[in-house]
Write an enzyme that holds these catalytic residues in place. Structure first.
Site: not given
Ligand code: EPU
Length: 310
Positions: A170, A219, A289
């Site tokens: 990510r 998320c 994230e």
């Protein structure tokens, strides 16, 4: 210089995010071509404004206060929205940064080209997807990126080739850069219906396990090595926890959903409670994230995190 035609002052950002949260950008630039982009960058330089790149707004938590920057949102209506298969090599695709990721997933699959179908159901643009190296927990889109065209804040165009691009879980070194176009080398050629059916299966799996119809930013936390943030949050009893209209999803615990009028502070405060509950239960400290835009004090315990772009 005067204000360029594609730049508007004080534009609310909430409609540009999947969360539906965010105050006004001091300036929002939506160029349809390179000339408009260069004008926008020159204007930002003249105003001494920082430039923030907005893709599909699907992995962002934006402050309700004014964002003191020129926010650059490439319009898909011109050159940044082009998608083209190479004439001599069917695996090679040139894709503008503003192309919706799902358009690229669908078009490549329908041509019988494998390599993006595992990204079915993920919102956002190609530019945002590559900047965040989106994907499943262990396979990001970065692995198929061959080349990126980026612009410096002074307006110089640079081609970054594969060996200059860095992708991690990510994250990528494209984040924060003004990237306008990518060349992808996809993985194989198959019967179109085979690739399309894998794409549909993936979308169904996502639909069954994630809250896809309620506003969220995907998320909130990264998975810690060898573990699942969603499973840890669930086991720590956080599903259904709520601050005003921000709620920990009962479908997938690593999603905070906006049940109506959640603010940035509601989401950040809830995410901090979740992080603390997981640490108390398991000893693991979850890492965000999501990327935060705005003054650090809006983001509670995440205020000094590297994901805050202020
Ligand atoms: N689980 C629970 N409770 C929950 C959620 C999950 O027990 O509330 C369990 C599941 O049953 C499963 C395990 O946790 O055994 C893993 O869950 P899942 O398969 O949903 O995958 P994940 O690790 O939670 C990752 C990515 C998602 C991506 C999915 C599917 C991260 C942080 N998440 O989720 O990416 O869609 O795999 O490939 O890497 C995102 O990054 O925004 C995102 C949604």
């Amino acid at each position: 210089m005067g204000i360029p035609a594609c730049v508007r002052p004080s534009v609310p950002l909430a409609p540009y995010t999947t969360f539906g949260i965010g105050g006004p950008a001091k300036w929002l630039a939506e160029p349809v071509d390179t000339a408009g982009l260069l004008d926008s960058l020159a204007f930002a330089a003249e105003q001494d404004a920082r430039v923030l790149m907005l893709g599909g707004g699907s992995n962002l938590l934006i402050s309700d206060e004014q964002i003191d920057a020129l926010v650059l949102h490439l319009s898909p209506k011109g050159e940044f929205g082009r998608i083209q298969q190479d004439e001599s090599n069917p695996l090679v695709w040139t894709i503008g940064a503003a192309v919706p990721l799902q358009q690229a997933v669908g078009e490549t699959a329908r041509h019988g080209i494998a390599g993006l179908e595992h990204l079915a159901g993920i919102p956002g643009t190609i530019g945002g997807a590559i900047a965040m190296n989106c994907g499943t927990a262990d396979q990001g889109i970065g692995s198929v990126v061959e080349q990126a065209r980026v612009f410096s804040l002074h307006g110089e165009s640079v081609i970054m080739s594969r060996d200059q691009l860095v992708f991690g879980y990510r994250r990528s070194n494209i984040r924060g850069m003004v990237a306008t176009e990518f060349i992808l080398t996809l993985t194989g050629e198959e019967a179109p219906n085979v690739v399309v059916s894998r794409m549909r299966d993936q979308r169904e799996r996502k639909r069954a396990s994630q809250p896809m119809t309620i506003p969220s930013c995907g998320c909130i936390f990264k998975n810690p090595p060898g573990d699942s943030a969603g499973a840890l949050i669930d086991a720590s009893g956080c599903k259904g926890m709520r601050i005003n209209d921000a709620e920990v999803s009962s479908i997938h615990a690593n999603f905070i959903v906006n049940q109506g009028h959640a603010t940035c502070r509601d989401v950040a405060a809830l995410a901090c409670q979740v992080r603390d509950a997981v640490t108390a239960e398991t000893g693991i400290v979850l890492e965000p994230e999501v990327v935060f835009w705005g003054p650090p004090d809006e983001f509670g315990c995440f205020g000094d995190h590297k994901n805050v772009d202020n």
